[in-house]
Enzyme design. Structure first.
Site, short mmCIF file in Angstrom:
data_model
loop_
_atom_site.label_atom_id
_atom_site.label_comp_id
_atom_site.label_asym_id
_atom_site.label_seq_id
_atom_site.Cartn_x
_atom_site.Cartn_y
_atom_site.Cartn_z
N ARG A 48 -14.92 57.11 63.89
CA ARG A 48 -15.89 57.63 62.93
C ARG A 48 -17.21 56.87 63.06
NH1 ARG A 48 -13.29 60.73 58.82
NH2 ARG A 48 -11.09 60.94 59.43
N ALA A 97 -9.90 57.20 58.14
CA ALA A 97 -9.63 58.12 57.03
C ALA A 97 -8.68 59.21 57.48
CB ALA A 97 -10.91 58.72 56.48
N SER A 98 -7.92 58.92 58.56
CA SER A 98 -6.88 59.82 59.02
C SER A 98 -7.45 61.21 59.34
CB SER A 98 -5.76 59.89 57.98
OG SER A 98 -4.67 60.62 58.44
N HIS A 99 -6.90 62.24 58.70
CA HIS A 99 -7.28 63.62 59.00
C HIS A 99 -8.44 64.12 58.14
CE1 HIS A 99 -4.54 63.75 55.59
NE2 HIS A 99 -5.14 64.88 55.24
#
Length: 225
Positions: A48, A97-99
């Site tokens: 990210r 933040a994963s998915h």
């Protein structure tokens, strides 16, 4: 803090609920309340756009909280769990933040042996620590800073470990794999080339925290087309 401390992780919108300063205090809180100043702590991050800044602040907080830190850098969450065990760590944190969408980021926290830490095994105390710190209380004192080291060759060692679970095959298999511009694209190209019976059709393996092709959430049907 708008409830960024969830049941199993810390997660929020960057620029609103999460900032560089808050990431620092979360690092200090984890060092004191979850890891109890034990060392080393493994830190990894995803692709990210804000993960490098948040990771740097988190590492600084952990170090100034008295923990030695092994900074692995870019790594998928399963690699964080592997590194936790490989480096015989007292705990680990991955900045991800994963998915969730590109506006989100957060922290997944594990204890020794990659055992999960949640809101009833330490994150509740970490939240209270951050609230105290951000409230301007002066009871929080700095410990002797821990040592921060950069891990070298971690990805190759992880791939070596993964390879032991691959069985030989006599038939060529062709598989399309959609990485959604997420962290799977960091190791899949290197791993796939080790398997002579596997032919991969790559979809969106380029790391891109803006998710230009589709969100990473596989539960949304639109992301599976």
């Amino acid at each position: 803090m708008a409830g960024i401390f969830k049941a199993y992780d810390v997660r929020g919108v960057v620029g609103q609920e999460l900032s560089e300063e808050r990431a620092y205090w979360i690092g200090r809180a984890l060092a004191a309340e979850v890891f109890e100043n034990k060392s080393p702590i493994v830190v990894t991050r995803d692709m990210r756009t804000h993960s490098p800044v948040l990771s740097e602040a988190l590492v600084r907080g952990l170090s100034e909280g008295g923990c030695d830190v092994i900074d692995v850098g870019l790594a998928a969450t399963p690699m964080n769990y592997w590194a936790n065990n490989f480096y015989n760590a007292a705990g680990s944190v991955t900045v991800t933040a994963s998915h969730n969408g590109p506006q989100y980021n957060g922290f997944k926290v594990s204890g020794p042996g990659a055992t999960p830490r949640d809101f009833v095994t330490g994150l509740d105390r970490a939240e209270a620590f951050v609230l105290q710190a951000e409230g301007g209380h002066d009871e929080i004192v700095a410990n002797k800073p821990g040592l921060v080291t950069q891990a070298e060759g971690a990805l190759e060692k992880y791939l070596d470990w993964m390879a032991q679970f691959v069985e030989p095959g006599d038939t060529k298999v062709r598989i399309a794999i959609d990485a959604a511009n997420g962290m799977a694209g960091s190791f899949l190209p290197h791993f796939a080339e080790r398997i002579d019976w596997l032919e991969v059709v790559p979809l969106y393996w380029e790391l891109d925290g803006t998710f230009p092709n589709h969100e990473a959430d596989p539960l949304k049907a639109a992301n599976l087309h």
